[in-house]
Design a protein around this motif. Structure first.
Motif, mmCIF file in Angstrom:
data_model
loop_
_atom_site.group_PDB
_atom_site.id
_atom_site.type_symbol
_atom_site.label_atom_id
_atom_site.label_comp_id
_atom_site.label_asym_id
_atom_site.label_seq_id
_atom_site.Cartn_x
_atom_site.Cartn_y
_atom_site.Cartn_z
ATOM 1 N N GLY A 8 0.807 -1.212 0.000
ATOM 2 C CA GLY A 8 0.000 0.000 0.000
ATOM 3 C C GLY A 8 0.839 1.261 0.000
ATOM 4 N N ALA A 9 2.160 1.103 -0.050
ATOM 5 C CA ALA A 9 3.100 2.230 -0.088
ATOM 6 C C ALA A 9 2.814 3.235 1.026
ATOM 7 N N ASP A 10 2.807 2.709 2.257
ATOM 8 C CA ASP A 10 2.498 3.537 3.424
ATOM 9 C C ASP A 10 3.760 3.818 4.238
ATOM 10 N N PRO A 11 4.488 4.895 3.915
ATOM 11 C CA PRO A 11 5.728 5.188 4.640
ATOM 12 C C PRO A 11 5.494 5.621 6.089
ATOM 13 N N ARG A 12 4.253 5.952 6.455
ATOM 14 C CA ARG A 12 3.959 6.381 7.824
ATOM 15 C C ARG A 12 3.612 5.208 8.740
ATOM 16 N N HIS A 13 3.461 4.011 8.174
ATOM 17 C CA HIS A 13 3.187 2.844 9.023
ATOM 18 C C HIS A 13 4.347 2.711 10.014
ATOM 19 N N PRO A 14 4.045 2.446 11.287
ATOM 20 C CA PRO A 14 5.123 2.380 12.302
ATOM 21 C C PRO A 14 6.264 1.419 11.948
ATOM 22 N N ALA A 15 5.961 0.283 11.359
ATOM 23 C CA ALA A 15 7.024 -0.673 11.016
ATOM 24 C C ALA A 15 7.898 -0.147 9.878
ATOM 25 N N ILE A 16 7.291 0.530 8.931
ATOM 26 C CA ILE A 16 8.053 1.106 7.818
ATOM 27 C C ILE A 16 8.880 2.286 8.321
ATOM 28 N N ALA A 17 8.285 3.109 9.171
ATOM 29 C CA ALA A 17 9.019 4.236 9.755
ATOM 30 C C ALA A 17 10.208 3.737 10.575
ATOM 31 N N ALA A 18 10.018 2.641 11.303
ATOM 32 C CA ALA A 18 11.117 2.067 12.088
ATOM 33 C C ALA A 18 12.216 1.548 11.167
ATOM 34 N N ALA A 19 11.843 0.916 10.058
ATOM 35 C CA ALA A 19 12.835 0.429 9.093
ATOM 36 C C ALA A 19 13.597 1.613 8.487
ATOM 37 N N ALA A 20 12.882 2.685 8.145
ATOM 38 C CA ALA A 20 13.525 3.880 7.593
ATOM 39 C C ALA A 20 14.525 4.465 8.593
ATOM 40 N N GLU A 21 14.177 4.419 9.870
ATOM 41 C CA GLU A 21 15.079 4.905 10.925
ATOM 42 C C GLU A 21 16.352 4.057 10.980
ATOM 43 N N LEU A 22 16.218 2.741 10.772
ATOM 44 C CA LEU A 22 17.395 1.872 10.742
ATOM 45 C C LEU A 22 18.346 2.287 9.611
ATOM 46 N N PHE A 23 17.772 2.610 8.453
ATOM 47 C CA PHE A 23 18.594 3.084 7.334
ATOM 48 C C PHE A 23 19.304 4.385 7.713
ATOM 49 N N GLU A 24 18.565 5.275 8.330
ATOM 50 C CA GLU A 24 19.100 6.596 8.669
ATOM 51 C C GLU A 24 20.269 6.504 9.644
ATOM 52 N N THR A 25 20.195 5.610 10.618
ATOM 53 C CA THR A 25 21.223 5.545 11.652
ATOM 54 C C THR A 25 22.401 4.645 11.293
ATOM 55 N N ALA A 26 22.288 3.876 10.233
ATOM 56 C CA ALA A 26 23.370 2.969 9.837
ATOM 57 C C ALA A 26 24.485 3.720 9.123
ATOM 58 N N ASP A 27 25.708 3.257 9.333
ATOM 59 C CA ASP A 27 26.855 3.782 8.600
ATOM 60 C C ASP A 27 27.034 3.031 7.285
ATOM 61 N N GLY A 28 26.674 1.753 7.316
ATOM 62 C CA GLY A 28 26.810 0.902 6.144
ATOM 63 C C GLY A 28 25.604 -0.003 6.011
ATOM 64 N N ILE A 29 25.344 -0.401 4.783
ATOM 65 C CA ILE A 29 24.190 -1.240 4.479
ATOM 66 C C ILE A 29 24.658 -2.430 3.645
ATOM 67 N N VAL A 30 24.290 -3.632 4.081
ATOM 68 C CA VAL A 30 24.484 -4.827 3.260
ATOM 69 C C VAL A 30 23.100 -5.181 2.733
ATOM 70 N N VAL A 31 22.969 -5.254 1.415
ATOM 71 C CA VAL A 31 21.687 -5.558 0.783
ATOM 72 C C VAL A 31 21.805 -6.910 0.102
ATOM 73 N N GLY A 32 21.034 -7.876 0.592
ATOM 74 C CA GLY A 32 21.027 -9.211 0.006
ATOM 75 C C GLY A 32 19.676 -9.510 -0.606
ATOM 76 N N THR A 33 19.711 -10.119 -1.774
ATOM 77 C CA THR A 33 18.468 -10.438 -2.472
ATOM 78 C C THR A 33 18.618 -11.697 -3.308
ATOM 79 N N PRO A 34 17.552 -12.476 -3.386
ATOM 80 C CA PRO A 34 17.547 -13.513 -4.408
ATOM 81 C C PRO A 34 17.274 -12.834 -5.750
ATOM 82 N N VAL A 35 17.700 -13.466 -6.821
ATOM 83 C CA VAL A 35 17.450 -12.925 -8.152
ATOM 84 C C VAL A 35 16.273 -13.674 -8.764
ATOM 85 N N TYR A 36 15.289 -12.905 -9.173
ATOM 86 C CA TYR A 36 14.117 -13.432 -9.873
ATOM 87 C C TYR A 36 13.996 -12.693 -11.198
ATOM 88 N N LYS A 37 13.887 -13.412 -12.281
ATOM 89 C CA LYS A 37 13.703 -12.806 -13.607
ATOM 90 C C LYS A 37 14.770 -11.728 -13.884
#
Length: 185
Positions: free
Chosen positions: A50-79
């Motif tokens: 629903g693309a809801d950036p104000r949802h508390p869980a999404i806001a908390a995730a955004a805060e994790l990005f903001e406070t991190a110095d580095g980010i490791v992004v892991g993903t499976p590859v589909y198509k």
């Protein structure tokens, strides 16, 4: 040392991608970094879809990005691209959510035909989000990752060596970034 956010973009509860990330988290912790894991699949589907950036869980995730110095992004590859689940989260973050961050992209997949997904699908998105540095990433074939019954992870020797190298390069880049931050302050 640095605070690292380690993100799994896999929708699977038994994900090799997540297992691989947690294996690398241990290496980063041994380097003295503080690692916070985030499994995107644990975020509420309604908020992601629903693309809801104000949802508390999404806001908390955004805060994790903001406070991190580095980010490791892991993903499976589909198509030939990173997961839609990961894209859903990245789309909800501010445009420059990675500004000033060092980022390590990792991908897993069933065939070597998807090895360029990091450079042609994921890296441009990470760069467009303002990453200060996207270090060399690594693509790992699913068959090179074994999750044992006790939860430990075994990685094929040649792949383990390559992963150690990219993880160490990321760690060095984090250290260099921290030095630059303290000298420019």
């Amino acid at each position: 040392m640095a605070h690292v956010l380690s993100i799994s973009g896999s929708p699977s509860a038994t994900s090799r991608t997540t297992a691989l990330l947690r294996h690398l988290d241990a290496r980063l912790t041994a380097h003295g970094h503080r690692v916070t894991p985030l499994e995107v699949r644990s975020l509420p589907a309604e908020a992601l879809l629903g693309a809801d950036p104000r949802h508390p869980a999404i806001a908390a995730a955004a805060e994790l990005f903001e406070t991190a110095d580095g980010i490791v992004v892991g993903t499976p590859v589909y198509k030939a691209a990173y997961s839609g689940l990961l894209k859903s989260l990245l789309d909800l973050l501010p445009q420059y959510a990675l500004a000033g961050k060092v980022v390590l992209p990792l991908a897993t997949g069933g065939t070597a035909a998807h090895v360029l997904a990091i450079d042609y699908a994921l890296r441009p998105v990470l760069t467009s989000m303002g990453a200060a540095q996207v270090t060399p990433g690594w693509f790992t074939l699913d068959r090179e990752i074994t999750v044992r019954e006790d939860g430990t992870v075994a990685i094929a020797e040649q792949t383990a060596d390559a992963l150690a190298q990219v993880t160490d390069q990321f760690s060095v880049a984090l250290g260099a970034r921290a030095v630059l931050s303290t000298t420019s302050a």
